[in-house]
Design a protein around this motif. Structure first.
Motif, short mmCIF file in Angstrom:
data_model
loop_
_atom_site.label_atom_id
_atom_site.label_comp_id
_atom_site.label_asym_id
_atom_site.label_seq_id
_atom_site.Cartn_x
_atom_site.Cartn_y
_atom_site.Cartn_z
N GLN A 12 -10.26 -3.15 2.02
CA GLN A 12 -9.15 -2.37 2.58
C GLN A 12 -9.68 -1.29 3.52
O GLN A 12 -10.69 -0.65 3.25
N TRP A 65 -8.83 -9.21 2.13
CA TRP A 65 -8.01 -8.21 1.43
C TRP A 65 -6.53 -8.41 1.76
O TRP A 65 -5.69 -8.38 0.86
N ARG A 69 -3.91 -9.16 -1.16
CA ARG A 69 -3.11 -8.02 -1.58
C ARG A 69 -1.71 -7.95 -0.98
O ARG A 69 -0.82 -7.32 -1.54
N LYS A 70 -1.50 -8.53 0.19
CA LYS A 70 -0.21 -8.37 0.87
C LYS A 70 0.59 -9.67 0.96
O LYS A 70 1.58 -9.75 1.66
N SER A 72 2.09 -11.46 -1.90
CA SER A 72 2.26 -11.38 -3.36
C SER A 72 2.50 -12.73 -4.03
O SER A 72 2.13 -12.91 -5.18
#
Length: 201
Positions: A12, A65, A69-70, A72
């Motif tokens: 990130q 990342w 993470r984005k 879902s």
């Protein structure tokens, strides 16, 4: 931003005002490639592929990342954060929705699709320089195509981020009961998918 003292070990990169928990558009691959092209032009056509190779590995960490993470639901539709150039929306996209559910973002999805294309351009440049990145060219293109396909069949639900009647891209609100509602707000968010393109000679 890609140096180890800024980038989290998970990949990130901090967003605006050092907000480590939020995101800005992932334009770092595009910016790195532009720096490379400018430097190449200033040096008589000789590009710094060492720089490009070094930064590519950091970009790959950041891309991973984003995917982990984005997205879902793992369906190549992305959400979360201020991903367009308009920082005021009908919801604070950095926080959970007050009603529950998620917003499947046309701009977030498009930014990650563009990220794939920018990484592919970097890989192509490295392949031209004799570096063994050809399999990564294919991987970046494949991921771009998977995102493009997902945007026309949102999570296998047959819902498109593109609205044929309005000729515009809209976010989709997925309610806790699974129903999907298009957020028909015309803003810059609906134009960002047009950035997800490239020209290859």
């Amino acid at each position: 931003m890609l140096r180890e003292w800024y980038m989290h070990p998970n990949g990130q990169i901090p967003a605006y005002e050092w907000a480590f928990g939020d995101v800005n558009p992932p334009v770092h691959a595009w910016a790195a490639y532009q720096v490379y092209l400018i430097d190449r032009a200033k040096n008589g056509g000789k590009g710094d592929t060492r720089f490009l190779s070094r930064i590519f590995h950091k970009l790959l960490l950041n891309f991973t990342w984003w995917v982990n993470r984005k997205d879902s639901e793992g369906n190549n539709i992305f959400e979360g954060g201020f991903l367009g150039l308009d920082n005021i929306g009908i919801f604070d996209r950095s926080r959970p929705l007050p009603t529950g559910g998620t917003i499947k973002q046309s701009d977030g999805t498009a930014w990650v699709a563009k990220y794939c294309l920018d990484l592919m351009r970097i890989c192509l440049e490295l392949v031209d320089a004799g570096r063994p990145y050809s399999s990564l060219v294919e991987k970046c293109l494949e991921h771009f195509l998977q995102i493009a396909k997902a945007a026309t069949n949102l999570g296998g639900r047959g819902i498109d981020l593109w609205d044929e009647e309005d000729q515009f891209f809209y976010d989709q609100l997925v309610l806790p009961d699974g129903r999907t509602v298009p957020l028909k707000v015309k803003s810059f968010v609906g134009l960002v998918p047009m950035f997800a393109c490239t020209v290859i000679d």
